[in-house]
Design a protein around this motif. Structure first.
Motif, PDB file in Angstrom:
ATOM      1  N   VAL A 142       0.895  -1.257   0.330  1.00  0.00           N
ATOM      2  CA  VAL A 142       0.000  -0.047   0.209  1.00  0.00           C
ATOM      3  C   VAL A 142       0.924   1.284  -0.010  1.00  0.00           C
ATOM      4  N   GLU A 143       2.073   1.150   0.675  1.00  0.00           N
ATOM      5  CA  GLU A 143       2.834   2.514   0.771  1.00  0.00           C
ATOM      6  C   GLU A 143       3.630   2.759  -0.487  1.00  0.00           C
ATOM      7  N   PRO A 173      -0.165   3.746  -3.023  1.00  0.00           N
ATOM      8  CA  PRO A 173      -1.162   4.237  -2.388  1.00  0.00           C
ATOM      9  C   PRO A 173      -2.662   4.745  -3.230  1.00  0.00           C
ATOM     10  N   SER A 174      -2.098   4.853  -4.562  1.00  0.00           N
ATOM     11  CA  SER A 174      -3.523   5.450  -5.403  1.00  0.00           C
ATOM     12  C   SER A 174      -4.124   4.207  -6.037  1.00  0.00           C
ATOM     13  N   ARG A 197      -4.684   2.300   6.928  1.00  0.00           N
ATOM     14  CA  ARG A 197      -3.571   2.890   5.946  1.00  0.00           C
ATOM     15  C   ARG A 197      -4.379   3.253   4.549  1.00  0.00           C
ATOM     16  N   LEU A 198      -5.053   2.248   4.296  1.00  0.00           N
ATOM     17  CA  LEU A 198      -6.110   2.735   3.008  1.00  0.00           C
ATOM     18  C   LEU A 198      -6.653   4.182   3.128  1.00  0.00           C
ATOM     19  N   HIS A 229      -6.170   6.426   5.208  1.00  0.00           N
ATOM     20  CA  HIS A 229      -4.971   7.598   5.230  1.00  0.00           C
ATOM     21  C   HIS A 229      -4.660   7.938   3.769  1.00  0.00           C
ATOM     22  N   HIS A 230      -4.508   6.928   3.028  1.00  0.00           N
ATOM     23  CA  HIS A 230      -4.199   7.712   1.579  1.00  0.00           C
ATOM     24  C   HIS A 230      -5.532   7.889   0.829  1.00  0.00           C
ATOM     25  N   ALA A 245      -7.489   5.657  -0.366  1.00  0.00           N
ATOM     26  CA  ALA A 245      -7.684   4.835  -1.581  1.00  0.00           C
ATOM     27  C   ALA A 245      -9.043   4.140  -1.566  1.00  0.00           C
TER      28      ALA A 245
END
Length: 272
Positions: free
Chosen positions: A112-113, A116-117, A136-137, A139-140, A142
């Motif tokens: 994911v890092e 991220p898109s 995390r998703l 946060h980005h 996504a």
């Protein structure tokens, strides 16, 4: 067309039924979702960790339509599931040996890092730390969808509830939908697809039923993976502009063919 990155397991499965159906086969939600997505015309990549026993699977005939570039490999055995069903195709018992999938959370977070898109589907199953992945998703920013596995669904739905209203689609079976309604406010969920074996599949949008599709009647040979096939097919058709109702019709039809077809064999390792 944007690739769908599917976070989950690729596994060695044994399925058992009271009428002596069942076999050893290739399985795992990440595999079945990605395969259905690719067969419906959308690029798809399993974000998984393969052990030494399945490291050769990306070269297997029939699986070359999947993008395997997001996989990880590790020393040790791949995930193994022993799945026991009743005559109605309901799962009654599962035994798991996660093997190298214990590394899936760190592999998925690193992926994911790096991407991220990307658009994601998260198979919410142990041993994945779904709260870390969904956090995390989100946060980005996504785009992502999720599904569950009944033996762990109550715990997984409870732990992922804070992020479910950010999911584009939540996929559940009928038993999981009852848990979902008990734990979350389903009127806040943009799209929920509910499958129920041979009974009508239903589509809900913000708590309102907007579609119902009766599956074609075909004698099932193997039901494991049917829900994952619905997920991949539905998401592929939605990405091409189909309405939710149209995508559900296509997904239910493909899943009916899937359960009547021979299961995926575990490919033999090539000798050097």
């Amino acid at each position: 067309m944007t690739r769908l990155d599917v976070i989950g397991n690729v596994s060695r499965d044994v399925t058992r039924y009271p009428d002596h159906r069942g076999c050893s086969r290739l399985g795992g939600a990440a595999l079945f979702v990605a395969l259905a997505t690719a067969r419906a015309g959308r690029p798809a990549a399993p974000v998984c960790v393969l052990g030494e026993d399945l490291a050769h699977v990306p070269q297997a005939p029939g699986l070359d339509g999947i993008d395997w570039s997001a996989r990880g490999e590790a020393e040790g055995p791949s995930t193994r599931f022993d799945l026991r069903y009743d005559l109605q195709g309901e799962l009654v018992d599962v035994r798991s040996d996660y093997g190298v999938a214990e590394l899936l959370t760190s592999h998925a977070l690193a992926h994911v890092e790096r991407h991220p898109s990307s658009q994601y589907h998260v198979c919410c199953r142990r041993p994945l730390d779904t709260t870390a992945v969904l956090d995390r998703l989100v946060h980005h920013g996504a785009t992502f969808s999720v599904d569950f596995f009944l033996p762990s669904a109550q715990d997984m739905i409870r732990s992922t509830a804070p992020w479910l209203n950010r999911a584009s689609t939540v996929f559940v079976n009928a038993a999981e939908y009852r848990l979902l309604r008990a734990i979350t406010d389903t009127t806040a969920l943009p799209e929920v697809v509910v499958t129920d074996g041979p009974r009508p599949a239903r589509l809900w949008a913000f708590g309102q039923q907007v579609a119902s599709v009766v599956p074609p009647s075909r004698p099932p040979r193997e039901v494991s993976g049917a829900g994952d096939t619905v997920v991949g097919t539905f998401l592929a058709h939605r990405s091409r502009g189909a309405t939710p109702a149209q995508a559900l019709v296509e997904a239910v039809e493909v899943a009916a063919h899937f359960v009547a077809a021979p299961p995926l064999p575990i490919p033999a390792q090539r000798r050097a």
